[in-house]
Design a protein around this motif. Structure first.
Motif, PDB file in Angstrom:
ATOM      1  N   LEU A  67       0.833  -1.194   0.000  1.00  0.00           N
ATOM      2  CA  LEU A  67       0.000   0.000   0.000  1.00  0.00           C
ATOM      3  C   LEU A  67       0.876   1.255   0.000  1.00  0.00           C
ATOM      4  CD1 LEU A  67      -3.132  -0.064   0.078  1.00  0.00           C
ATOM      5  CD2 LEU A  67      -2.946   0.664   2.446  1.00  0.00           C
ATOM      6  N   LYS A  68       0.569   2.188  -0.900  1.00  0.00           N
ATOM      7  CA  LYS A  68       1.474   3.306  -1.116  1.00  0.00           C
ATOM      8  C   LYS A  68       1.285   4.485  -0.164  1.00  0.00           C
ATOM      9  CE  LYS A  68       2.006   2.469  -6.102  1.00  0.00           C
ATOM     10  NZ  LYS A  68       0.703   1.809  -6.375  1.00  0.00           N
ATOM     11  N   VAL A  69       1.070   4.219   1.088  1.00  0.00           N
ATOM     12  CA  VAL A  69       1.093   5.259   2.128  1.00  0.00           C
ATOM     13  C   VAL A  69       1.743   4.657   3.371  1.00  0.00           C
ATOM     14  CG1 VAL A  69      -0.835   6.770   1.471  1.00  0.00           C
ATOM     15  CG2 VAL A  69      -1.300   4.654   2.706  1.00  0.00           C
ATOM     16  N   ASP A 129       4.778  -0.205   8.579  1.00  0.00           N
ATOM     17  CA  ASP A 129       6.161   0.275   8.552  1.00  0.00           C
ATOM     18  C   ASP A 129       6.704   0.403   9.958  1.00  0.00           C
ATOM     19  OD1 ASP A 129       6.175   0.745   5.681  1.00  0.00           O
ATOM     20  OD2 ASP A 129       4.653   2.238   6.169  1.00  0.00           O
ATOM     21  N   LYS A 130       5.825   0.776  10.857  1.00  0.00           N
ATOM     22  CA  LYS A 130       6.256   0.914  12.235  1.00  0.00           C
ATOM     23  C   LYS A 130       5.228   0.248  13.138  1.00  0.00           C
ATOM     24  CE  LYS A 130       8.505   4.008  15.329  1.00  0.00           C
ATOM     25  NZ  LYS A 130       9.082   5.319  15.552  1.00  0.00           N
ATOM     26  N   GLU A 154       8.575   5.132  -2.369  1.00  0.00           N
ATOM     27  CA  GLU A 154       9.351   4.013  -2.924  1.00  0.00           C
ATOM     28  C   GLU A 154      10.272   3.432  -1.859  1.00  0.00           C
ATOM     29  OE1 GLU A 154       9.020   6.996  -4.489  1.00  0.00           O
ATOM     30  OE2 GLU A 154       7.606   6.250  -6.005  1.00  0.00           O
ATOM     31  N   MET A 155      10.908   4.329  -1.133  1.00  0.00           N
ATOM     32  CA  MET A 155      11.828   3.859  -0.087  1.00  0.00           C
ATOM     33  C   MET A 155      11.079   3.177   1.053  1.00  0.00           C
ATOM     34  SD  MET A 155      14.765   6.749   0.187  1.00  0.00           S
ATOM     35  CE  MET A 155      15.553   6.074   1.647  1.00  0.00           C
ATOM     36  N   ILE A 156       9.930   3.732   1.377  1.00  0.00           N
ATOM     37  CA  ILE A 156       9.125   3.117   2.445  1.00  0.00           C
ATOM     38  C   ILE A 156       8.704   1.699   2.052  1.00  0.00           C
ATOM     39  CG2 ILE A 156       6.809   3.201   3.502  1.00  0.00           C
ATOM     40  CD1 ILE A 156       7.261   6.140   4.027  1.00  0.00           C
ATOM     41  N   LEU A 157       8.260   1.558   0.805  1.00  0.00           N
ATOM     42  CA  LEU A 157       7.811   0.234   0.353  1.00  0.00           C
ATOM     43  C   LEU A 157       8.956  -0.762   0.325  1.00  0.00           C
ATOM     44  CD1 LEU A 157       5.206   0.997  -2.454  1.00  0.00           C
ATOM     45  CD2 LEU A 157       4.826   0.363  -0.072  1.00  0.00           C
ATOM     46  N   ARG A 173       9.636  -1.690   3.862  1.00  0.00           N
ATOM     47  CA  ARG A 173       8.569  -2.525   4.399  1.00  0.00           C
ATOM     48  C   ARG A 173       8.726  -3.961   3.893  1.00  0.00           C
ATOM     49  NH1 ARG A 173       2.856  -0.698   2.608  1.00  0.00           N
ATOM     50  NH2 ARG A 173       3.519   1.255   3.577  1.00  0.00           N
ATOM     51  N   TYR A 174       8.965  -4.107   2.597  1.00  0.00           N
ATOM     52  CA  TYR A 174       9.120  -5.450   2.046  1.00  0.00           C
ATOM     53  C   TYR A 174      10.310  -6.164   2.682  1.00  0.00           C
ATOM     54  CZ  TYR A 174       9.534  -9.426  -0.973  1.00  0.00           C
ATOM     55  OH  TYR A 174       9.606 -10.721  -1.411  1.00  0.00           O
ATOM     56  N   LYS A 175      11.403  -5.439   2.773  1.00  0.00           N
ATOM     57  CA  LYS A 175      12.632  -6.027   3.304  1.00  0.00           C
ATOM     58  C   LYS A 175      12.425  -6.505   4.743  1.00  0.00           C
ATOM     59  CE  LYS A 175      17.563  -5.078   3.157  1.00  0.00           C
ATOM     60  NZ  LYS A 175      18.110  -4.536   4.401  1.00  0.00           N
TER      61      LYS A 175
END
Ligand SMILES: [Zn+2]
Lengths: 322, 301
Positions: free
Chosen positions: A189-191, A213-214, A301-304, A307-309
């Motif tokens: 999700l892109k937010v 993310d957190k 992009e960096m957040i995603l 998150r995936y990593k």
């Protein structure tokens, strides 16, 4: 707290509190000066609280996480949001009161806020299905998350459920599919997504709004793959062994922080969140605002990628070829 | 598909180190059946059509073209991340399962061919702690999708699992998120993920990758659901409907695409792979030319 429903280990505190109240009462009546006695007792109470709450075992923490007076999602909403408009329904089947969600304003920022909701009085408990969502609850959450993505609002979720509801209708309408869909969608999700476990983090039913993310946990909340009772019933073949299961499963906030599953533990006031809602809410609000400040400037992009990593790397195993 | 009998007998021996008797009893109708007969019928009861559980290597050998399976990540082993101890220690349970079975954990992953078409395949080994998903299962499935994404291959998973592996606590719960995340990525590949649900597929496995197939197939009368039937019965204190949480029930409620008998599985998978085959028509017509062409066509009229 008007009606103090006390847990076993809280009992000595309750007795002391009653004594203190009595003392204060006779003091105000003005016959004898009890100031020093009151002071002494207050100190004693404080020390006892500190002592009890610093040495709680996982099973006692489980009891606090489920405490009937513990603040729930809408209690926090009332204390931390300047505005909140609840949005209802999954547009497919119904509206599940076990999950609430809507647009909220916090510290001047607007967010999409979604959380499990338990009930306090018997009638409301039943209405909220004890915080156990049906598929339509997860699908409502998903709808709101898609909306947040389109309108570029960060998502904050409050987790507090014994688990997804095990019922006939839930199975018929695809409980598994609803949870799985949320997991896969939330991973991309892109937010920014922030999750806080405020009480019980019950297995897949919790995770279904908890890919984030957190991830933060309240000091006396729990997060587990199965309830201690369920685990005890299966592995010990004895539901009363829940106390041991709670310990073995490593479900407390401090343990999960150590295991690298969560990012932060939110400190609770002395005596846990139910002893001071306002203080607990202040800590929650601050944790949300700090997290938003951290996440909002980062490109999506960096957040995603991060998150995936993060999820890609969860798991401990032995790989001889590496 | 029945041509590979000789191949899989050997694999059966490989999967189960303990020798077995000549006769087997159907655990649905009680019929005593000659083992060889049962094997030839892919472990489906000749009398009542009950689909018996089969081990992972067996599943792979009845699905793929003979001799085409190449296993991945067979060497990855579980550890005991929490130092978990119930009546026995988790380590002890792992060792016991590894001693009886020739797998290190509850899935076998690899690649192979179905009628000459390359696929990534994963099969669950239910005998290994109820096919439960812990760190190893999550990691192997994730790697399989990553390989499939890189090599642009279809994926098929034969699930057979009671859910998450409690002994790995939160790590097992997080495998649900991990596998669901890699599938989200895989779905960029324009290749299908075919999820085959066998008896049983429940809990954390059904509530993650198993329900995320582009096509979801189930074997007949398999138990499929989020919560186990006993938990549901205890919670709602009602009798459960007939067929509840069985493949047929899920099909009726729109939760799966197809029910396929074991003897037809290979053929259906092969046909799906053909139908999903990427077409190679080059799309090189620019929007401008397209408009131009259509105008031309209308002018000619
Ligand atoms: Zn039979």
């Amino acid at each position: 707290m008007a009606v103090h429903q006390s847990l076993e280990f809280e009992r000595s505190l309750v007795e002391l509190e009653a004594k203190l109240l009595e003392l204060k009462h006779s003091h105000t009546k003005g016959k004898v000066d009890l100031k020093t006695d009151i002071k002494k007792l207050e100190k004693k109470l404080q020390d006892l609280k500190k002592k009890i709450y610093s040495g709680l075992d996982p099973w006692e923490i489980t009891q606090i996480a489920r405490h009937p007076n513990r603040p729930y999602t809408l209690d926090y909403v009332q204390l931390i949001c300047e505005d909140f408009i609840e949005l209802h329904g999954d547009r497919k089947y119904g509206d599940d009161p076990a999950i609430v969600g809507g647009l909220a304003s916090i510290g001047g920022r607007s967010i999409m806020l979604i959380g499990h909701q338990k009930g306090r009085a018997t009638k409301e408990k039943i209405f909220r299905n004890f915080g156990m969502p049906n598929p339509e609850g997860y699908r409502k959450a998903l709808r709101l998350m898609y909306m947040a993505e389109r309108l570029k609002k960060p998502i904050v979720t409050f987790i507090d459920t014994p688990g997804a509801f095990p019922g006939i209708g839930a199975e018929e309408r695809g409980q598994s599919e609803a949870i799985a869909e949320n997991l896969t969608v939330m991973s991309r999700l892109k937010v920014p997504i922030i999750s806080i476990i405020i009480g019980e983090g019950g297995s897949g039913g919790a995770l279904a709004i908890g890919v984030a993310d957190k991830i933060m946990m309240m000091e006396y909340s729990i997060y587990s793959v199965i309830s201690p009772e369920g685990c005890a019933a299966i592995l010990w073949k004895d539901g009363t062994k829940a106390e041991i299961a709670a310990k073995e499963l490593k479900i407390g906030a401090k343990e999960l922080l150590k295991l690298g599953i969560i990012e932060k533990v939110i400190k609770e006031p002395l005596g846990a969140a139910h002893c001071s809602l306002e203080k607990a809410a202040r800590s929650v609000k601050e944790a949300i605002l700090v997290s938003l400040d951290e996440l909002m400037p980062i490109s999506i992009e960096m957040i995603l990628e991060a998150r995936y990593k993060k999820y890609r790397e969860i798991g401990i195993f032995y790989n001889p070829s590496i | 598909m029945l041509k590979k009998e000789t191949g899989h007998t050997e694999k059966v021996e490989k999967a189960r180190k303990v020798p077995e008797g000549l006769w087997v009893k159907c655990n649905n109708c009680g019929e005593i059946i000659y083992r060889k007969e049962m094997e030839r019928n892919l472990y489906v009861c000749l009398k009542c059509n009950h689909h018996h559980r089969i081990n992972a290597y067996n599943r792979i050998s009845i699905t793929l073209d003979e001799g085409t399976f190449r296993e991945y990540d067979a060497e990855i082993e579980p550890v005991d991340p929490l130092g978990f101890k119930d009546i026995k220690g988790y380590k002890e349970k792992i060792n016991e399962s590894q001693k009886v079975l020739s797998v290190k954990d509850a899935v076998v992953c690899g690649e192979g061919l179905i009628n000459g078409k390359k696929v990534m395949i994963c099969a669950f080994e239910f005998a290994f702690m109820g096919g439960s998903m812990g760190s190893v299962v999550g990691e192997k499935i994730t790697r399989l999708f990553e390989r499939a994404l890189k090599g642009r291959r279809p994926v098929m998973i034969f699930s057979c699992s009671g859910g998450a592996r409690m002994q790995e606590g939160i790590f097992s719960l997080m495998q649900m998120a991990k596998t669901s995340a890699v599938i989200a990525k895989f779905k960029d590949s324009e290749r299908p993920f075919i999820s085959v649900l066998t008896d049983p597929t429940t809990g954390g496995v059904s509530a993650s990758f198993a329900m995320l197939g582009d096509v979801i197939i189930a074997e007949p009368r398999a138990l499929i659901g989020f919560a186990g039937p006993r938990v549901i019965e205890q919670t709602i204190r009602q009798n459960l409907p007939d067929n509840f949480q069985k493949s047929e029930y899920l099909l009726e409620h729109g939760m799966i695409d197809l029910i396929v008998e074991r003897k037809n599985m290979r053929e259906i998978l092969s046909r799906l792979l053909d139908l999903f085959k990427p077409d190679h028509i080059k799309r090189d017509i620019e929007p401008a030319t397209y408009r131009h062409r259509t105008t031309d066509a209308s002018q000619k009229k």
